[in-house]
Motif scaffolding. Sequence first.
Motif, short mmCIF file in Angstrom:
data_model
loop_
_atom_site.label_atom_id
_atom_site.label_comp_id
_atom_site.label_asym_id
_atom_site.label_seq_id
_atom_site.Cartn_x
_atom_site.Cartn_y
_atom_site.Cartn_z
N PHE A 207 -23.83 63.55 -135.53
CA PHE A 207 -24.74 64.49 -134.89
C PHE A 207 -24.85 64.21 -133.40
N LEU A 208 -24.94 62.92 -133.04
CA LEU A 208 -25.10 62.57 -131.63
C LEU A 208 -23.92 63.03 -130.80
N ALA A 209 -22.72 62.94 -131.35
CA ALA A 209 -21.54 63.37 -130.59
C ALA A 209 -21.62 64.86 -130.27
N VAL A 210 -22.05 65.64 -131.26
CA VAL A 210 -22.19 67.09 -131.04
C VAL A 210 -23.33 67.37 -130.07
N ASN B 111 -35.57 71.83 -163.38
CA ASN B 111 -36.62 71.17 -162.59
C ASN B 111 -37.17 72.04 -161.46
N GLY B 112 -36.90 73.35 -161.51
CA GLY B 112 -37.48 74.26 -160.52
C GLY B 112 -36.90 74.15 -159.13
N VAL B 113 -35.70 73.56 -158.99
CA VAL B 113 -35.08 73.40 -157.68
C VAL B 113 -33.62 73.82 -157.77
N GLU B 114 -33.17 74.61 -156.82
CA GLU B 114 -31.74 74.93 -156.73
C GLU B 114 -31.23 74.51 -155.36
N ARG B 115 -29.94 74.20 -155.30
CA ARG B 115 -29.35 73.60 -154.11
C ARG B 115 -29.61 74.45 -152.87
N GLN B 116 -29.37 75.77 -152.98
CA GLN B 116 -29.48 76.60 -151.78
C GLN B 116 -30.91 76.68 -151.25
N ALA B 117 -31.90 76.43 -152.09
CA ALA B 117 -33.29 76.48 -151.63
C ALA B 117 -33.63 75.32 -150.71
N VAL B 118 -32.94 74.18 -150.89
CA VAL B 118 -33.32 72.98 -150.14
C VAL B 118 -32.23 72.51 -149.18
N GLU B 119 -31.12 73.24 -149.08
CA GLU B 119 -30.06 72.77 -148.19
C GLU B 119 -30.55 72.78 -146.75
N GLY B 120 -30.28 71.68 -146.07
CA GLY B 120 -30.76 71.52 -144.70
C GLY B 120 -32.13 70.90 -144.62
N LEU B 121 -32.88 70.91 -145.73
CA LEU B 121 -34.20 70.27 -145.78
C LEU B 121 -34.12 68.93 -146.49
N ALA B 122 -33.60 68.93 -147.72
CA ALA B 122 -33.48 67.68 -148.48
C ALA B 122 -32.55 66.70 -147.79
N ASN B 123 -31.57 67.21 -147.05
CA ASN B 123 -30.64 66.34 -146.31
C ASN B 123 -30.95 66.36 -144.82
N CYS B 124 -32.21 66.50 -144.48
CA CYS B 124 -32.65 66.50 -143.08
C CYS B 124 -32.10 65.26 -142.37
N PRO B 125 -31.41 65.43 -141.24
CA PRO B 125 -30.77 64.27 -140.60
C PRO B 125 -31.71 63.44 -139.74
N TYR B 126 -32.92 63.95 -139.48
CA TYR B 126 -33.80 63.28 -138.53
C TYR B 126 -34.49 62.08 -139.18
N ARG B 127 -34.47 60.96 -138.47
CA ARG B 127 -35.05 59.72 -138.98
C ARG B 127 -36.57 59.81 -138.99
N ALA B 128 -37.14 59.48 -140.15
CA ALA B 128 -38.59 59.45 -140.29
C ALA B 128 -38.93 58.43 -141.37
N GLY B 129 -40.17 57.89 -141.31
CA GLY B 129 -40.57 56.90 -142.29
C GLY B 129 -40.60 57.44 -143.70
N ALA B 130 -40.88 58.73 -143.85
CA ALA B 130 -40.94 59.35 -145.17
C ALA B 130 -40.51 60.80 -145.04
N LEU B 131 -39.99 61.33 -146.13
CA LEU B 131 -39.58 62.74 -146.21
C LEU B 131 -39.87 63.23 -147.61
N LYS B 132 -40.52 64.39 -147.71
CA LYS B 132 -40.74 65.01 -149.00
C LYS B 132 -40.48 66.52 -148.87
N VAL B 133 -39.67 67.03 -149.80
CA VAL B 133 -39.39 68.47 -149.86
C VAL B 133 -39.98 68.99 -151.15
N LEU B 134 -40.76 70.06 -151.05
CA LEU B 134 -41.42 70.68 -152.20
C LEU B 134 -40.97 72.14 -152.30
N VAL B 135 -40.82 72.62 -153.52
CA VAL B 135 -40.19 73.93 -153.75
C VAL B 135 -40.99 74.76 -154.74
N ASN B 136 -41.13 76.04 -154.42
CA ASN B 136 -41.65 77.03 -155.37
C ASN B 136 -40.67 78.20 -155.38
#
Length: 721
Positions: free
Chosen positions: A556-559, A479-504
Motif C-alpha cells: 500500500f505504501l508504494a502505491v 452466519n448472516g455474512v457474505e463475502r461481498q458485504a464485508v470486502e474492503g471492511l473485514a480486510n481493512c489495511p489500516y493499523r488499529a488496536g482493534a477492528l470489528k465488522v458487524l453485518v445486517n
Amino acid sequence: MTIALSRRAFVRAGLTAAGGLAVAALVPGFAAAAIASGEPWGSDAAFGPEVGPFVVVGPDNSITLRIAKAEMGQGVLTALAMILAEELMCDASKVRVEYASAHRNLVDGNVYQSMGTGGSSSVRRSRVFLQQAGASARERLIAAAAAQWGAAAEACVASGGVVRHEASGRAATYGELAGAAARITLPTEPAIKTPDRFALIGSPLKRFDTPLKATGAARFGIDVKLPGMAYAAVANCPVFGGRLRSCDASKVTARRGVLAVLPVTNGVAVAADNFWRAKEALAALPIDWDFGPAASTDSAQFRAEYRAALDGPLADGGGHGDIAAALASPGKRVEALYEVPYLAHAPMEPLNATAHWTADRIDVWMGTQFPEQAIQLAAQAGGVDPAKVTVHNCYLGGGFGRRAVNDELTQAVEISKALGRPAKVVWTREEDIRSDRYRPQAALRMRAALNGDGAPAGFEFTTAVGSITRSLGWGKVENGVERQAVEGLANCPYRAGALKVLVNLRNTHVPVMFWRSVGSSQNAFALESFIDEVAHAAGRDPVEYRRALLADRPDFLAVLDALAERSGWGKPLPKDVGRGIAIHESFGTIVGEVAEVSVRSGEVKVERVVACVDCGHLVNPLTAAMQIESAVLYGLTAALFGEITIRDGRVEQGNFDSYPIARMADAPRIETHFVLSGGDKWGGLGEPGTPPIAPAIANAIFALTGKRIRALPLKNAALGA
C-alpha cells in the motif's frame, strides 16, 4: 509505467491504403493477429489439427487461439491470446482469435475450465493454464519434428511458427507438423515461463477487436438476424415480485405485422415481424398486473429501514482485538453514517437474446458473461437436455455484471418455442433500467476511538446491505455474512488496536446482483471517506495519516507514495479547486486515486484524476490503462448521478434523461501509473479502479468547501449554499 493512448492517433495510424484498418505493430512479429471474423463465436469442429483444445493449426500455417472469456470492451481477447502466444512461439501473422465453445466445454469434461467472465478474473485465474496450454502445444510440435527427423527434442527449438534443428539445418512449419503433433501425448507437461523470461507479455499491443468494431463488422447480440426470425418486445411486471394477471390481446393482434401476444417469465411479450411493430403494439396492449404487497413501498421507507437495521440484529463480520475496550477507553470518538442507493448497470447495449428452439436442440445468440449458465437457462426454459443447447456468444456491449444472469434468454427461448421459429427479444432502454438486478442499497455506520496521539485504538464498521446471494436464490448465507458485504471492511489495511465488522443483510423486493466492483463500491466510499474524517479529527494531513496507518503494508505504501508524487499532493491549486485521495484493494489489486474537483454554483466538476495501480504484473499495458480509465468513469458516473429510486414499488428511472451517465463534458483528465510489485501477484483490473473514485471526489469537496459528503449521489448534495 505511465500509459497514454490517443484513439484518434490509433485510428489514423491503422488506416491502410485500401481504406480499411490494420492493427499497428508495437511488438515485432505479433502485429497481424486478429479476430477470425465479425462473429467471435467458435465452432465445435476444428478447422485443422488441434494441438490441444486452445490451439488449432491449419495446413496453411494459420493458427487459431481459442479464448474462453467474454469480450465486453475490456480487451480480454487480446490479453489472453498474448498469454497463449507467449508460450506457443507462433507466427503471429497467422494468428486468429475466437471464442471457445461452451457446448464443447459441457460435453468434453470442462476442457476450457470456467468460462465465466467476472470478478476481474480473466487474466489472474486463466494465466497459468493458458501458459500451460501454449507450452504444451509448442512441445508437442517440437516432439513431432524430432520424431520425424530422428533427432532429440532437446536439440530442436520453436519460434515464429517454425521448429528448427539447428545442427542439421532442418526446419518445418507448425502447419506441416500439426497433424503429427495432435497425436502426441507428452510424458510430462513442460514448465511454463517465469515473468523474467517473457518476451510478449508486458508489451503494449493494440486490441485485436478494434478494427472490427471501428468498421461495424463486429457482431453484437443486438445485430443478430436469422431467416424467418420474429422480433419480440417485452413488458416485465413493473413491481418486482408481481405477476401478469391478464391482458387483452385482441386490442393489438390485428395490427400490421403482429404475430402473437405471449405470456413469458416475469411478464408479457408481443412478437411481430420487426421490432418497432412489436414495441408499438406492446405499448398499446392493455395489461392487468397483480403488483403484490410491495406496491406500497418507496425509497424513503427503505432508507429508514436500512438506517434502523444498523442497530441490529447484527452478525459478526470479522475483526481482531477488543473493540469494546477500545471504544470505552479515554480519547476522541469519531462517528459517521454513510448511505448509497441502488444502482443500475445500464450497459450501452440493452439486454437482448435470439433463440431458435427445435424439438432436438436449441441455438442461442447473445452476449453473455456466463455461457455455461446460459446453457442451463436455455435448457430449462426449452425443456431439453443441456447437451442439446449451443450458445453462440457475441460481443458484449457492456456487461458490468448484468450479463452474468440472463433473464432475457429465458424469455427468448419461451417465445421461440411457442412460435416454432427463431425469436429475438430486445429489452428497450426503459425495460433494461426498470427490470435490472441492481447494486444493493446500503447504510454504513463507522466508528473510531482515537488515542491521545490521534492513532486509532479501534475501528467499528457496521453495514446494512442487501444480500446478493439471497437475491439470486443461490442458497443460504451462513452466519448472516457474505463475502461481498464485508470486502474492503473485514480486510481493512489500516493499523488499529482493534477492528470489528458487524453485518445486517437486509433485502427488499428489489433484486440485487453483482455490479462493477461489487461490495467494494460502497465499502470503499464509506471507509476512505471516514479515514479522511478521522485524519481531520486527529489534525493530520490525509496522506500522512494514511502513511502512518499503513506502516505494516509496504505494498500500500508504494502505491500511496507514488500517488502523492504523481498527483503533486500538497502543491498549490487554484482557489476554486480541491484535492482528495482514496486508496483501496479489491480483486487482488491496489488502486490509489487523487481527484481534483471544482464546485461552481453548486455544480461539481472533476477536473483531473491521477491513478496509481499495483496489480503485480501486466499482460497488456494499453488495455490495462484503458480498464482503469473506464472504471474511473463508471464510478464517477455513479458518484455524480447514479440513483435508482422506488415509488409505489416500482423503479422511477427509465432512460438516460432520468438515469444520466457521464458525458464528454463531465470526463476529467485521467493519468494512470502502474507501480508493479511483481512476484506472485497477478491482480485483476476490470473493477479495482471503480471503488476509490467516489471517496476521492467526496474528500476533495471537503478540502474545498468544508462540507462532508456522506450520501451519494452528489447531485443531491446541497453544495450551492
